[in-house]
Design a protein around this motif. Structure first.
Motif, PDB file in Angstrom:
ATOM      1  N   SER A 127      12.097   0.263 -12.369  1.00  0.00           N
ATOM      2  CA  SER A 127      10.967   1.189 -11.514  1.00  0.00           C
ATOM      3  C   SER A 127      10.086   1.747 -12.486  1.00  0.00           C
ATOM      4  N   TYR A 128       9.131   1.853 -11.405  1.00  0.00           N
ATOM      5  CA  TYR A 128       7.661   2.135 -12.069  1.00  0.00           C
ATOM      6  C   TYR A 128       7.053   3.355 -10.947  1.00  0.00           C
ATOM      7  N   THR A 129       6.556   4.545 -11.515  1.00  0.00           N
ATOM      8  CA  THR A 129       6.012   5.174 -10.554  1.00  0.00           C
ATOM      9  C   THR A 129       4.363   5.378 -10.495  1.00  0.00           C
ATOM     10  N   PHE A 130       3.852   4.894  -9.630  1.00  0.00           N
ATOM     11  CA  PHE A 130       2.499   4.838  -9.524  1.00  0.00           C
ATOM     12  C   PHE A 130       1.741   6.156  -9.031  1.00  0.00           C
ATOM     13  N   ASN A 131       1.061   6.493 -10.247  1.00  0.00           N
ATOM     14  CA  ASN A 131       0.408   8.087 -10.053  1.00  0.00           C
ATOM     15  C   ASN A 131      -1.190   7.919 -10.049  1.00  0.00           C
ATOM     16  N   THR A 132      -1.687   6.709 -10.641  1.00  0.00           N
ATOM     17  CA  THR A 132      -3.132   6.448 -10.507  1.00  0.00           C
ATOM     18  C   THR A 132      -3.451   5.750  -9.264  1.00  0.00           C
ATOM     19  N   THR A 133      -4.507   6.289  -8.711  1.00  0.00           N
ATOM     20  CA  THR A 133      -4.935   5.273  -7.439  1.00  0.00           C
ATOM     21  C   THR A 133      -5.915   4.271  -7.783  1.00  0.00           C
ATOM     22  N   GLY A 134      -6.031   3.591  -6.816  1.00  0.00           N
ATOM     23  CA  GLY A 134      -6.703   2.270  -7.044  1.00  0.00           C
ATOM     24  C   GLY A 134      -5.994   0.813  -6.621  1.00  0.00           C
ATOM     25  N   GLU A 135      -6.615  -0.228  -6.912  1.00  0.00           N
ATOM     26  CA  GLU A 135      -6.020  -1.442  -6.554  1.00  0.00           C
ATOM     27  C   GLU A 135      -5.547  -2.046  -7.647  1.00  0.00           C
ATOM     28  N   PHE A 136      -4.349  -2.561  -7.689  1.00  0.00           N
ATOM     29  CA  PHE A 136      -3.746  -3.139  -9.056  1.00  0.00           C
ATOM     30  C   PHE A 136      -3.122  -4.564  -8.810  1.00  0.00           C
ATOM     31  N   ALA A 137      -3.554  -5.710  -9.603  1.00  0.00           N
ATOM     32  CA  ALA A 137      -3.095  -6.989  -9.337  1.00  0.00           C
ATOM     33  C   ALA A 137      -1.925  -6.808 -10.396  1.00  0.00           C
ATOM     34  N   ALA A 138      -0.723  -7.485  -9.936  1.00  0.00           N
ATOM     35  CA  ALA A 138       0.452  -7.489 -10.734  1.00  0.00           C
ATOM     36  C   ALA A 138       0.690  -9.051 -10.730  1.00  0.00           C
ATOM     37  N   SER A 139       1.343  -9.592 -11.755  1.00  0.00           N
ATOM     38  CA  SER A 139       1.426 -10.951 -11.922  1.00  0.00           C
ATOM     39  C   SER A 139       2.755 -11.067 -12.762  1.00  0.00           C
TER      40      SER A 139
ATOM     41  N   LEU B  18       0.970 -10.195  -6.898  1.00  0.00           N
ATOM     42  CA  LEU B  18       1.080  -8.910  -6.146  1.00  0.00           C
ATOM     43  C   LEU B  18      -0.125  -8.179  -6.353  1.00  0.00           C
ATOM     44  N   THR B  19      -0.449  -7.528  -4.979  1.00  0.00           N
ATOM     45  CA  THR B  19      -1.623  -6.652  -4.802  1.00  0.00           C
ATOM     46  C   THR B  19      -0.790  -5.262  -4.666  1.00  0.00           C
ATOM     47  N   ILE B  20      -1.207  -4.266  -5.281  1.00  0.00           N
ATOM     48  CA  ILE B  20      -0.476  -2.885  -5.043  1.00  0.00           C
ATOM     49  C   ILE B  20      -1.708  -2.086  -5.023  1.00  0.00           C
ATOM     50  N   ILE B  21      -1.959  -1.469  -3.960  1.00  0.00           N
ATOM     51  CA  ILE B  21      -2.798  -0.416  -3.420  1.00  0.00           C
ATOM     52  C   ILE B  21      -2.554   0.962  -3.181  1.00  0.00           C
ATOM     53  N   VAL B  22      -2.881   1.867  -4.526  1.00  0.00           N
ATOM     54  CA  VAL B  22      -2.288   3.391  -4.401  1.00  0.00           C
ATOM     55  C   VAL B  22      -3.524   4.140  -3.829  1.00  0.00           C
ATOM     56  N   GLU B  23      -3.022   4.876  -2.982  1.00  0.00           N
ATOM     57  CA  GLU B  23      -3.948   5.743  -2.247  1.00  0.00           C
ATOM     58  C   GLU B  23      -3.708   7.098  -2.679  1.00  0.00           C
TER      59      GLU B  23
ATOM     60  N   ALA C 253      -4.111  -3.487 -16.021  1.00  0.00           N
ATOM     61  CA  ALA C 253      -4.906  -2.259 -15.684  1.00  0.00           C
ATOM     62  C   ALA C 253      -4.095  -1.014 -15.984  1.00  0.00           C
ATOM     63  N   LEU C 254      -2.800  -1.111 -15.850  1.00  0.00           N
ATOM     64  CA  LEU C 254      -1.960   0.149 -16.221  1.00  0.00           C
ATOM     65  C   LEU C 254      -0.987  -0.110 -17.473  1.00  0.00           C
ATOM     66  N   ASN C 255      -1.411  -1.189 -18.111  1.00  0.00           N
ATOM     67  CA  ASN C 255      -0.664  -1.420 -19.358  1.00  0.00           C
ATOM     68  C   ASN C 255       0.872  -1.493 -19.304  1.00  0.00           C
TER      69      ASN C 255
ATOM     70  N   THR D 290       0.772  -1.015  -0.060  1.00  0.00           N
ATOM     71  CA  THR D 290       0.130   0.202   0.006  1.00  0.00           C
ATOM     72  C   THR D 290       0.878   1.284  -0.013  1.00  0.00           C
ATOM     73  N   ILE D 291       0.777   2.108  -0.843  1.00  0.00           N
ATOM     74  CA  ILE D 291       1.330   3.354  -1.171  1.00  0.00           C
ATOM     75  C   ILE D 291       0.642   4.446  -1.505  1.00  0.00           C
ATOM     76  N   PRO D 292       1.129   5.606  -1.286  1.00  0.00           N
ATOM     77  CA  PRO D 292       0.634   6.843  -1.868  1.00  0.00           C
ATOM     78  C   PRO D 292       0.993   7.056  -3.196  1.00  0.00           C
ATOM     79  N   ALA D 293      -0.210   7.657  -3.880  1.00  0.00           N
ATOM     80  CA  ALA D 293       0.228   8.024  -5.363  1.00  0.00           C
ATOM     81  C   ALA D 293       1.541   9.005  -5.304  1.00  0.00           C
ATOM     82  N   GLY D 294       2.187   8.796  -6.667  1.00  0.00           N
ATOM     83  CA  GLY D 294       3.405   9.384  -6.600  1.00  0.00           C
ATOM     84  C   GLY D 294       4.669   8.528  -6.257  1.00  0.00           C
ATOM     85  N   THR D 295       4.221   7.442  -5.496  1.00  0.00           N
ATOM     86  CA  THR D 295       5.508   6.809  -5.035  1.00  0.00           C
ATOM     87  C   THR D 295       6.310   5.779  -6.428  1.00  0.00           C
TER      88      THR D 295
END
Length: 130
Positions: free
Chosen positions: A104-116, A125-130, A90-92, A67-72
């Motif tokens: 490295s990838y910067t997560f700017n979009t909020t939401g819950e994302f599944a990585a595989s 991996l589940t990434i939650i961007v707040e 979901a993020l292409n 779980t991370i803040p947007a912009g991480t």
């Protein structure tokens, strides 16, 4: 002899009283003294971007949830001897990582994302961007 005993007893009693008093003062200072940690409750939040790491090791994402803040910026580090993949549909995102490679990838979009991992479907991996 009785006088010596009574002097010794008074000396021991005074020494013990002083020791108890010193211990009590030390305890009070240690536990009840002023906390020197500054109070940040009214301070502004830092705008500096954050960074986190996810290690791909033993055919797992570690951690498996983040779980991370947007912009991480998240750095993915492949520590297995085999090639792995980070796929976040979901993020292409679709990135291959060879052994000991990082990306490295910067997560700017909020939401819950599944990585595989396209090469190993057990890696999730589940990434939650707040």
């Amino acid at each position: 002899m009785l006088r010596r005993n009574s002097m010794f007893t008074r000396f021991v009693a005074k020494a013990m009283s002083v020791a108890v008093l010193v211990s009590l003062v030390a305890f009070t200072v240690a536990c009840g003294g002023k906390d020197n940690v500054p109070d940040d409750s009214g301070a502004q939040t830092s705008t500096a971007p954050e960074s986190r790491s996810v290690v791909l090791y033993q055919f797992r994402y570690q951690p498996s949830s983040l779980t991370i803040p947007a912009g991480t910026t998240v750095t993915f580090k492949n520590r297995d001897p085999e090639r792995h993949n980070i796929s976040i549909a979901a993020l292409n995102v679709d990135q291959n990582l060879d052994a000991n490679q990082e990306w490295s990838y910067t997560f700017n979009t909020t939401g819950e994302f599944a990585a595989s991992n396209r090469f190993n479907d057990r890696m999730q991996l589940t990434i939650i961007v707040e």
